[in-house]
Structure formats: C-alpha cells, structure tokens
Design a protein around this motif. Structure first.
Motif, PDB file in Angstrom:
ATOM      1  N   ALA A 209       0.810  -1.217   0.000  1.00 32.86           N
ATOM      2  CA  ALA A 209       0.000   0.000   0.000  1.00 32.86           C
ATOM      3  C   ALA A 209       0.843   1.267   0.000  1.00 32.86           C
ATOM      4  CB  ALA A 209      -0.935  -0.008   1.209  1.00 32.86           C
ATOM      5  N   THR A 210       1.996   1.249   0.650  1.00 27.70           N
ATOM      6  CA  THR A 210       2.862   2.432   0.681  1.00 27.70           C
ATOM      7  C   THR A 210       3.333   2.801  -0.719  1.00 27.70           C
ATOM      8  OG1 THR A 210       3.631   1.880   2.913  1.00 27.70           O
ATOM      9  CG2 THR A 210       4.982   3.407   1.619  1.00 27.70           C
ATOM     10  N   SER A 211       3.710   1.793  -1.497  1.00 23.36           N
ATOM     11  CA  SER A 211       4.150   2.030  -2.875  1.00 23.36           C
ATOM     12  C   SER A 211       3.006   2.538  -3.741  1.00 23.36           C
ATOM     13  CB  SER A 211       4.734   0.736  -3.466  1.00 23.36           C
ATOM     14  OG  SER A 211       5.901   0.353  -2.772  1.00 23.36           O
ATOM     15  N   VAL A 212       1.805   2.026  -3.496  1.00 21.57           N
ATOM     16  CA  VAL A 212       0.638   2.486  -4.239  1.00 21.57           C
ATOM     17  C   VAL A 212       0.430   3.978  -4.001  1.00 21.57           C
ATOM     18  CG1 VAL A 212      -1.880   2.346  -4.387  1.00 21.57           C
ATOM     19  CG2 VAL A 212      -0.512   0.249  -4.306  1.00 21.57           C
ATOM     20  N   ASP A 213       0.542   4.410  -2.755  1.00 25.00           N
ATOM     21  CA  ASP A 213       0.389   5.831  -2.426  1.00 25.00           C
ATOM     22  C   ASP A 213       1.392   6.692  -3.193  1.00 25.00           C
ATOM     23  OD1 ASP A 213      -1.642   5.244  -0.679  1.00 25.00           O
ATOM     24  OD2 ASP A 213      -0.362   5.235   1.102  1.00 25.00           O
ATOM     25  N   ILE A 214       2.622   6.210  -3.284  1.00 25.77           N
ATOM     26  CA  ILE A 214       3.674   6.969  -3.976  1.00 25.77           C
ATOM     27  C   ILE A 214       3.345   7.106  -5.458  1.00 25.77           C
ATOM     28  CG2 ILE A 214       6.103   6.932  -4.666  1.00 25.77           C
ATOM     29  CD1 ILE A 214       6.682   5.519  -1.970  1.00 25.77           C
ATOM     30  N   VAL A 215       2.935   6.011  -6.079  1.00 28.82           N
ATOM     31  CA  VAL A 215       2.591   6.048  -7.502  1.00 28.82           C
ATOM     32  C   VAL A 215       1.407   6.990  -7.741  1.00 28.82           C
ATOM     33  CG1 VAL A 215       1.663   4.695  -9.425  1.00 28.82           C
ATOM     34  CG2 VAL A 215       3.515   3.764  -8.024  1.00 28.82           C
ATOM     35  N   MET A 216       0.390   6.895  -6.895  1.00 25.79           N
ATOM     36  CA  MET A 216      -0.797   7.734  -7.075  1.00 25.79           C
ATOM     37  C   MET A 216      -0.457   9.221  -6.965  1.00 25.79           C
ATOM     38  SD  MET A 216      -3.370   5.741  -7.726  1.00 25.79           S
ATOM     39  CE  MET A 216      -4.696   6.914  -7.543  1.00 25.79           C
ATOM     40  N   ARG A 217       0.523   9.568  -6.134  1.00 29.66           N
ATOM     41  CA  ARG A 217       0.896  10.973  -5.952  1.00 29.66           C
ATOM     42  C   ARG A 217       1.751  11.509  -7.090  1.00 29.66           C
ATOM     43  NH1 ARG A 217       1.981   9.489  -0.464  1.00 29.66           N
ATOM     44  NH2 ARG A 217       4.219   9.501  -0.934  1.00 29.66           N
ATOM     45  N   ASN A 218       2.364  10.607  -7.866  1.00 29.87           N
ATOM     46  CA  ASN A 218       3.367  11.063  -8.822  1.00 29.87           C
ATOM     47  C   ASN A 218       3.006  10.870 -10.294  1.00 29.87           C
ATOM     48  OD1 ASN A 218       5.960  11.995  -7.282  1.00 29.87           O
ATOM     49  ND2 ASN A 218       5.262  10.171  -6.176  1.00 29.87           N
ATOM     50  N   VAL A 219       1.838  10.325 -10.573  1.00 31.29           N
ATOM     51  CA  VAL A 219       1.412  10.295 -11.975  1.00 31.29           C
ATOM     52  C   VAL A 219       0.924  11.690 -12.366  1.00 31.29           C
ATOM     53  CG1 VAL A 219       0.836   7.841 -12.105  1.00 31.29           C
ATOM     54  CG2 VAL A 219      -0.887   9.457 -11.279  1.00 31.29           C
ATOM     55  N   THR A 220       1.160  12.060 -13.609  1.00 36.69           N
ATOM     56  CA  THR A 220       0.727  13.382 -14.084  1.00 36.69           C
ATOM     57  C   THR A 220      -0.199  13.289 -15.290  1.00 36.69           C
ATOM     58  OG1 THR A 220       2.754  13.573 -15.392  1.00 36.69           O
ATOM     59  CG2 THR A 220       2.764  14.557 -13.191  1.00 36.69           C
ATOM     60  N   LEU A 221       0.098  12.398 -16.215  1.00 33.93           N
ATOM     61  CA  LEU A 221      -0.780  12.199 -17.372  1.00 33.93           C
ATOM     62  C   LEU A 221      -2.023  11.412 -16.979  1.00 33.93           C
ATOM     63  CD1 LEU A 221      -1.282  12.354 -20.478  1.00 33.93           C
ATOM     64  CD2 LEU A 221      -0.103  10.147 -20.638  1.00 33.93           C
ATOM     65  N   LEU A 222      -1.836  10.352 -16.205  1.00 33.37           N
ATOM     66  CA  LEU A 222      -2.952   9.520 -15.776  1.00 33.37           C
ATOM     67  C   LEU A 222      -3.826  10.282 -14.787  1.00 33.37           C
ATOM     68  CD1 LEU A 222      -0.967   7.487 -17.047  1.00 33.37           C
ATOM     69  CD2 LEU A 222      -1.692   5.826 -15.333  1.00 33.37           C
ATOM     70  N   SER A 223      -5.146  10.099 -14.911  1.00 28.76           N
ATOM     71  CA  SER A 223      -6.093  10.841 -14.072  1.00 28.76           C
ATOM     72  C   SER A 223      -6.607   9.962 -12.939  1.00 28.76           C
ATOM     73  CB  SER A 223      -7.279  11.318 -14.909  1.00 28.76           C
ATOM     74  OG  SER A 223      -6.860  12.148 -15.964  1.00 28.76           O
ATOM     75  N   PRO A 224      -6.386  10.355 -11.674  1.00 30.00           N
ATOM     76  CA  PRO A 224      -6.940   9.596 -10.552  1.00 30.00           C
ATOM     77  C   PRO A 224      -8.468   9.628 -10.582  1.00 30.00           C
ATOM     78  CG  PRO A 224      -5.180  11.047  -9.823  1.00 30.00           C
ATOM     79  CD  PRO A 224      -5.517  11.455 -11.222  1.00 30.00           C
ATOM     80  N   SER A 225      -9.083   8.484 -10.700  1.00 26.37           N
ATOM     81  CA  SER A 225     -10.541   8.408 -10.774  1.00 26.37           C
ATOM     82  C   SER A 225     -10.985   6.966 -10.605  1.00 26.37           C
ATOM     83  CB  SER A 225     -11.052   8.946 -12.116  1.00 26.37           C
ATOM     84  OG  SER A 225     -12.443   8.718 -12.254  1.00 26.37           O
ATOM     85  N   ASP A 226     -12.141   6.772  -9.967  1.00 28.59           N
ATOM     86  CA  ASP A 226     -12.711   5.429  -9.828  1.00 28.59           C
ATOM     87  C   ASP A 226     -13.596   5.055 -11.011  1.00 28.59           C
ATOM     88  OD1 ASP A 226     -11.520   4.872  -7.394  1.00 28.59           O
ATOM     89  OD2 ASP A 226     -13.118   5.849  -6.251  1.00 28.59           O
ATOM     90  N   ASP A 227     -13.709   5.946 -11.987  1.00 26.53           N
ATOM     91  CA  ASP A 227     -14.538   5.676 -13.159  1.00 26.53           C
ATOM     92  C   ASP A 227     -13.813   4.709 -14.102  1.00 26.53           C
ATOM     93  OD1 ASP A 227     -16.748   5.833 -14.744  1.00 26.53           O
ATOM     94  OD2 ASP A 227     -16.404   7.874 -15.444  1.00 26.53           O
TER      95      ASP A 227
END
Length: 348
Positions: free
Chosen positions: A282-300
């Motif tokens: 889970a810690t690594s997941v948090d890091i990836v989620m914070r550092n993507v720029t092109l990809l859009s965080p969304s549950d859709d």
C-alpha cells in the motif's frame, strides 16, 4: 443499444444501478431471490442490502462452476445474474453453460455487460443471455460527463412457457388488463420495464445525458479498439517491471479466464482495464498515485483519458491493498508507460 447488443429492445435508465434494479424488480417480488456470482462489483453485498427492505434476497455462488449455480436455484429464484467480465478480477463465466442452467430452471440469465463495451468486446445475448444491463457512464459516453444505464431485452425468453412470472403472463391491473406477453410478444419484458418500473419509480435518463450517449456511440468502436490495445501493451510492460509483483489482465496467459476470453471476446482484444500489484504494498501504491501526471486519478472506467485508482477493498474485504486499477484511455501507449515509469521511479 439494442442493435449493438443483439437484442430486440432497450430501455434507458438514470444510472447503471437503476438499470440493474429495474431488471430485477420487473421479475422478482417479496420472498423471491436472485442467484448471483460472487465475482461482481459489490453486487452480493450492495444489492442484497438494497433488496432486503423489499423482502428479496441474493443467493451468492462462490465458484464459476455452472453446477453450483444450478444447485443454488430454488423455487423462489427469478433470475441468474453475472457480469460478462467481472470488476476488478476480470473473471469470465461460461455464459453458454449458465444460460442452459437458467433455462432448465425456467428463469432468465441476466448479464451485466459494462466491461463488454456495449457489445463491441462481448455480446452475451449471442451466447444465450436473456437480459443485458450495463452502466453507460463507464464506456459509452467516453468522457465521464454523465450518468446512465440501459437494459436490453433479447426477446428470446419464453415468458409464457414459464409459470414464474405472473407480471408478464397474467392480466395487468394497471394497464387496461392486458397481458404483456400477449400484447408485446418478444419485447414483453422491455414493455413492462417502461410501462411499470420506469413509469412508477421514475429512474429516467435525463435528456442531456441521452444526447451524450448517442454522441458517444458514434466513436465507441474507435475508442474501444485503441483502449484495448493500450491496455494490452501496458500489461505486457508491467509484468516485466521489477517493482510489480503481479498483473491481472485477460490478455495474459497467466489469467485464470484467459482461455475463456479467447472464446467469448472479440478476436485479438482482451478489454481495456487491468490491475497490478506492487511489491512494496500500500505504501508504494500511495507513492505512484501521488506522482502520476498524465494519468487521471478516478474510480470511473472507460474514459478517453487513462484513469488510475487505488484498489482497497472488494465486498468489504481488504484484499487489494497493494493494487492499482487502470482503465486505459486513447493516449499514445508510449506516453502512458512513460508516466507510470516516472511514478514508479519514486518507489524505493
């Protein structure tokens, strides 16, 4: 939608969940049950909670074996319900076999085809499904701009041969005493949805959303093909990455449903959604989620943009804490990979 899915008629709804409930409530009543797979997006828990006040229940089958579905069916069962491609596990059931099981019990097979891309990737009706439901928010709009759902009636189920559905085979008290099966023939189920459920409960698709749906259908095949190719390319790259422990995608031979996918899905395509787990949890997941720029965080799902989301729980169980789900968009695959690669570089 009826034409795309190979059905006889379709009824739109305000949301995907509305479409699910409309289909079930047109068939079941107090004391009845639906036999459903555990491999569904929250269905066993969420739908069971929703149906409980109406004194309806969900009987959950925890395997993909059609024999287990047959064993779960009883005299109060009004339908068998599965997803064409389950979210987020991507399990595919043998729909042909499940259709036989349902029909032997004289009940319809309902398939949620949300990940089947409105019939582009899979058409469950071609394999014996009687009713298809789906969220049109997820793929058809293409831009995440509205909510919507649809129910497609195959027109193939013989309601009069079964004695389980008096709402379709006996005189209607609310509509001049006509019998749906007699008056509307092969589109009886769609007619009951529109005249009874949609009219009385009111989960109608609003006009502007209907416009977005029709507009989105014009480019569905173009988007779907590109998204599937992007997902496959990304999955192959991820499975070789040193910081990734596993990748779940139907196009990989390691997936338990890979063989069925080759039989049921459009030739050469395996869907546009995948999940992968990181060795750092889970810690690594948090890091990836914070550092993507092109990809859009969304549950859709199903957007033209590539969407990324943290997978934390399924049916209340925290079994995907170190996993990420990606719904591939239409960007260049090289750009998607580059963005993820930079984000993964931040993971120790």
């Amino acid at each position: 939608m009826a034409a795309l899915e190979g059905g006889r008629a379709a009824v739109a709804a305000a949301t995907g969940k509305s479409a699910q409930l409309m289909a079930i409530m047109a068939l079941a009543g107090s004391g009845d049950n639906i036999v459903a797979s555990t491999h569904m997006h929250g269905l066993a828990h969420e739908l069971g909670v929703v149906l409980e006040p109406f004194k309806m229940s969900v009987k959950v089958v925890h395997t993909t074996d059609p024999a287990d579905f047959a064993s779960a069916i009883d005299t109060k069962t009004k339908a068998v319900y599965v997803e064409s491609i389950s979210n987020p596990e991507f399990v595919i059931h043998a729909i042909k076999d499940l259709a036989e099981v349902a029909h032997d019990a004289q009940v319809p097979l309902i398939v949620d085809n949300t990940l089947g891309m409105a019939g582009y990737l899979m058409r469950p009706i071609d394999y014996g499904a009687d009713i298809v439901v789906e969220s049109i928010s997820k793929r058809i709009y293409g831009h995440g701009v509205a909510l919507g759902g649809v129910v497609v009636d195959s027109g193939n189920f013989d309601w009069k041969q079964s004695d389980k559905f008096p709402g379709l085979t006996e005189h209607s008290s609310g509509h001049h005493s006509f019998v749906y099966a007699d008056t509307f023939g092969s589109t009886a189920f769609a007619a009951k949805l529109r005249a009874d459920i949609l009219r009385d409960l009111g989960p109608s698709l609003e006009p502007f959303s209907a416009f977005f749906m029709l507009q989105g259908l014009e480019t569905l095949s173009l988007r779907a093909e590109r998204q599937c190719h992007n997902a496959y390319t990304l999955a192959r790259w991820l499975e070789k990455h040193v910081k990734v422990s596993s990748v779940s995608y139907l196009g990989l031979g390691t997936h338990s449903s890979h063989v069925l996918a080759k039989s049921y899905l459009k030739k050469g395509l395996f869907g546009a959604v995948l999940t992968f787990a990181l060795k750092g949890g889970a810690t690594s997941v948090d890091i990836v989620m914070r550092n993507v720029t092109l990809l859009s965080p969304s549950d859709d799902l199903g957007d033209t943009r590539t969407l990324i989301s943290r997978q934390t729980a399924v049916n209340g169980e925290n079994v995907y804490a170190g996993s990420i789900r990606i719904s591939a968009g239409i960007e260049a695959s090289e750009d998607i990979i580059a963005d993820l690669s930079i984000a993964l570089d931040f993971v120790n």
